[in-house]
Design an enzyme around this catalytic site. Sequence first.
Site, PDB file in Angstrom:
ATOM      1  N   ALA A  70     -40.974  35.181  28.870  1.00 15.53           N
ATOM      2  CA  ALA A  70     -42.391  35.551  28.976  1.00 15.53           C
ATOM      3  C   ALA A  70     -42.594  37.057  28.915  1.00 15.53           C
ATOM      4  CB  ALA A  70     -42.984  34.987  30.255  1.00 15.53           C
ATOM      5  N   THR A  71     -41.616  37.828  29.365  1.00 14.26           N
ATOM      6  CA  THR A  71     -41.760  39.280  29.299  1.00 14.26           C
ATOM      7  C   THR A  71     -41.889  39.707  27.840  1.00 14.26           C
ATOM      8  OG1 THR A  71     -40.516  39.541  31.347  1.00 14.26           O
ATOM      9  CG2 THR A  71     -40.700  41.491  29.938  1.00 14.26           C
ATOM     10  N   ASN A 150     -48.101  34.590  40.419  1.00 18.62           N
ATOM     11  CA  ASN A 150     -46.732  34.220  40.784  1.00 18.62           C
ATOM     12  C   ASN A 150     -46.407  34.486  42.246  1.00 18.62           C
ATOM     13  OD1 ASN A 150     -47.049  36.902  39.502  1.00 18.62           O
ATOM     14  ND2 ASN A 150     -44.975  37.204  40.272  1.00 18.62           N
ATOM     15  N   ALA A 199     -39.622  29.221  29.955  1.00 19.72           N
ATOM     16  CA  ALA A 199     -38.985  27.928  30.232  1.00 19.72           C
ATOM     17  C   ALA A 199     -38.429  27.830  31.651  1.00 19.72           C
ATOM     18  CB  ALA A 199     -37.863  27.674  29.219  1.00 19.72           C
ATOM     19  N   HIS A 200     -37.899  28.950  32.179  1.00 23.99           N
ATOM     20  CA  HIS A 200     -37.165  28.832  33.453  1.00 23.99           C
ATOM     21  C   HIS A 200     -38.060  28.677  34.679  1.00 23.99           C
ATOM     22  CE1 HIS A 200     -37.270  32.978  35.368  1.00 23.99           C
ATOM     23  NE2 HIS A 200     -37.610  33.329  34.141  1.00 23.99           N
ATOM     24  N   CYS A 324     -38.334  40.612  40.996  1.00 22.81           N
ATOM     25  CA  CYS A 324     -37.936  41.860  40.338  1.00 22.81           C
ATOM     26  C   CYS A 324     -38.177  43.078  41.222  1.00 22.81           C
ATOM     27  CB  CYS A 324     -38.683  42.019  39.020  1.00 22.81           C
ATOM     28  SG  CYS A 324     -39.718  40.642  38.561  1.00 22.81           S
TER      29      CYS A 324
HETATM   30  C1  LIG Z   1     -41.430  34.919  35.682  1.00 18.10           C
HETATM   31  C2  LIG Z   1     -42.717  35.464  35.220  1.00 18.10           C
HETATM   32  C3  LIG Z   1     -42.792  36.304  34.097  1.00 18.10           C
HETATM   33  C4  LIG Z   1     -41.573  36.761  33.354  1.00 18.10           C
HETATM   34  O1  LIG Z   1     -40.956  35.714  32.674  1.00 18.10           O
HETATM   35  P1  LIG Z   1     -39.489  35.893  32.018  1.00 18.10           P
HETATM   36  O2  LIG Z   1     -39.344  34.710  31.142  1.00 18.10           O
HETATM   37  O3  LIG Z   1     -38.559  35.888  33.173  1.00 18.10           O
HETATM   38  O4  LIG Z   1     -39.503  37.174  31.266  1.00 18.10           O
HETATM   39  C5  LIG Z   1     -44.031  36.746  33.702  1.00 18.10           C
HETATM   40  N1  LIG Z   1     -45.144  36.394  34.365  1.00 18.10           N
HETATM   41  C6  LIG Z   1     -45.116  35.604  35.439  1.00 18.10           C
HETATM   42  C7  LIG Z   1     -46.393  35.228  36.122  1.00 18.10           C
HETATM   43  C8  LIG Z   1     -43.904  35.108  35.905  1.00 18.10           C
HETATM   44  O5  LIG Z   1     -43.888  34.329  36.978  1.00 18.10           O
END
Ligand SMILES: *Cc1c(COP(=O)(O)O)cnc(C)c1O
Length: 390
Positions: A70-71, A150, A199-200, A324
């Site tokens: 997602a980053t 989150n 996905a994770h 993080c």
């Molecule tokens: C975990 C998360 C991300 C980052 O996702 P990655 O796949 O780990 O880069 C971005 N936004 C939110 C709200 C998240 O919880």
Amino acid sequence: MIYLDHHATTPVDARVLEAMLPFFTEKFGNASSRTHRFGWEANEAVERARKQVASLMGASAREVVFTSGATEATHLAIAGGTAVAPAGRRHIVTVATEHKAVLDPCRQLAASGWTVTELPVAPTGLVDVDAVARAITPGTALVSVMLANNEIGVLQPVADIARLAHAQGALMHTDAVQALGKVAVDVATLGVDLASFSAHKLYGPKGVGALYVKRGVEKQLGAPVRGGGQERGLRGGTLNVPGIVGFGAACEVAGHEMQVEAHRVSALRDRLWQLLQERVGGVTMNGAESPRLPGNLNVGFAGVEGESLLVGLTDVAASSGAACTSAEPSHVLVALGLDKTGALASLRLGLGRWTTAEEIDRAAAHLADVVAHLRRSAPATRLAAAGASR
Ligand SMILES: *Cc1c(COP(=O)(O)O)cnc(C)c1O
């Protein structure tokens, strides 16, 4: 140890792992290889996964761009969505409680001359739609507001905000990472142009994600990662076939189980909140009680020191903020109006697919012990200030 940190990451579902395994070994082909069976097989698997991912978010397969997470998807949305913006549009609107994956690229644009409006939130964690309306101007290129937070799990009014963005001709992006597979996500209903997923966070593997790019919007998008022409030129690089297959399988499972799971998990979360109020006392729920993700609870504990709380917590895996940045007070809680002490003395409790009632009871009992111990050893002044009962 009881795992209550499902917002940081989730374990891979056994059904997801099973779907992935052949694509590491016998089906190892490069999805871009057009001249043999190995490539065709990998490509077919990727296209099947693209349909599965698209289906869970209400998109068509062609609107899904796979990324490393997602980053990266958010970077493609923000860096890409501003790269080819018309000269008169050099303004971004976002919110103070966004994930760093949104805030950091916005701040990077600010450093190169863009104007960035980071809107505050109410103590509920919700952004005021009227304030968003006032912030967006004909000079706004992009609006980015997350669907589910989150840390505090609250759901922002993204559909209303998308209408406001479009009325001024701006692109609308949402970070929908925490929402997918937990609550219904439909990109058409939300009315967004771009949406990030990972996905994770839904029992798939780490290192794979996607950006939803609404049909036609790709013309308004630059491509920060180029080379090889994969993903219709929007994101170069050999596709992570096992990861993508896992993402697809995770979406398929979530589509079948989400409703029942949301019901079960929210009941456990409510039970945890009830137990914490009864057995710990001096607790506050950070952020609005609803609308909120089913598995999220963010709790402030009066009269304890944040660092000792995390150190004392030997039987429960949780955090005081995003994984993080776990050493500093959470920027999200600070945006709700909590002071540094209050933000550090808060826990994000994230329940998941395999959390049981027995685990919730044990977690509450453990928290009660830890907090009572910390309050007994706390200076009397802090206890008095907190007005804690035990
Ligand atoms: C975990 C998360 C991300 C980052 O996702 P990655 O796949 O780990 O880069 C971005 N936004 C939110 C709200 C998240 O919880």
